[in-house]
Scaffold this active site. Sequence first.
Site, short mmCIF file in Angstrom:
data_model
loop_
_atom_site.label_atom_id
_atom_site.label_comp_id
_atom_site.label_asym_id
_atom_site.label_seq_id
_atom_site.Cartn_x
_atom_site.Cartn_y
_atom_site.Cartn_z
N CYS A 158 0.82 -1.23 0.00
CA CYS A 158 0.00 0.00 0.00
C CYS A 158 0.85 1.27 0.00
CB CYS A 158 -0.95 0.00 1.19
SG CYS A 158 -0.15 -0.27 2.80
N HIS A 251 -1.63 7.19 3.39
CA HIS A 251 -0.17 7.14 3.44
C HIS A 251 0.37 8.31 2.64
CE1 HIS A 251 -0.56 3.44 5.43
NE2 HIS A 251 -0.12 2.60 4.52
#
Length: 361
Positions: A158, A251
Amino acid sequence: MSQKLRAGIVGGTGMVGQRFVQLLDQHPWFQVTAIAASAKSAGKTYEQSVQGRWKLDSAIPEDVKNIVVQDAMDVENFASQVDFIFCAVDMKKDEIKALEEAYAKTGTPVISNNSAHRWTADVPMVVPEINPEHLEVIAAQRKRLGTETGFIAVKPNCSIQSYVPALHALQEFKPKHVVVSTYQAISGAGKNFTDWPEMLDNVIPYIGGEEEKSEQEPLRIWGNVDNGEIVKASEPAITAQCIRVPVTDGHLATVFVSFEKTPTKEEILDRWAQYKGRPQELGLPSAPEQFITYFAEENRPQTGLDRDIERGMGVSAGRLREDSLHDFKFVGLSHNTLRGAAGGAVLIAELLKAEGYIQPK
């Protein structure tokens, strides 16, 4: 579609599994018809199995509440009920490899959120906008596994999706060296603040295994298919630090990059704005209309404000400027459980369906 493909979720009670359930609710192409998890959840309804540990803000979709959860190890029986599966299990790597191959050998396509097969030579690790051509290795994988219809395709880590798309759009300028630091949400560990109160008012400068993934997985995505295997690229050289920060989702990455052929700032912004991949060409249901969005404001992108761009399936960039040691630096952001996990896997499934790799059994 006149009839939706039957999707199974193996590992459906965990956080990523819950995201699959959420994203597939009212999906135009797919319908969840079966859910599997560990033996301790088997025999309960899905609503019962996630009671007290449903981690998402939205309610459990009505269509899955009364689905009886099955044992993920009952491979033949579970596979017989679905056209393909999503896999997001919490097991040892060798156990995951064996389980996913067992499902594939039943003739069932497996779209995996797990890391176990990311370096298996004939398993494509795909960001649909970047390397759809890697699906070509499925033919070799099927031959190895002895199946005409089954296979495994995996989604990459990810964290890399916060910066790899922005770098990929600049491949014509040949990035040589990349220095990246990622600031990663706690949902990437499958947790929220109730589960992990130690993360409140705290930053942890270490995420096990993450830095190696951030440095190496982009090279496999930028690799090429040769004789039924994916051979990773040799450049750019990437060095990474990965840090856990106290945010729920999203993120963020700070990126420094040097090029073999240095672009101008205007050229970079143009390539980001114009970039489209196979999902945009095909108009896939989960594809963001604008893959990369650039924010000109000095304080954007922000995790809380911008992680949900394009329904969480777009990536964003900002603060592009020349650097004193490298050619340029910028900030990237992606939603780790949507673009980076379940949403990215759903988009892979849509691509596989559109390209004829997933069909009704």
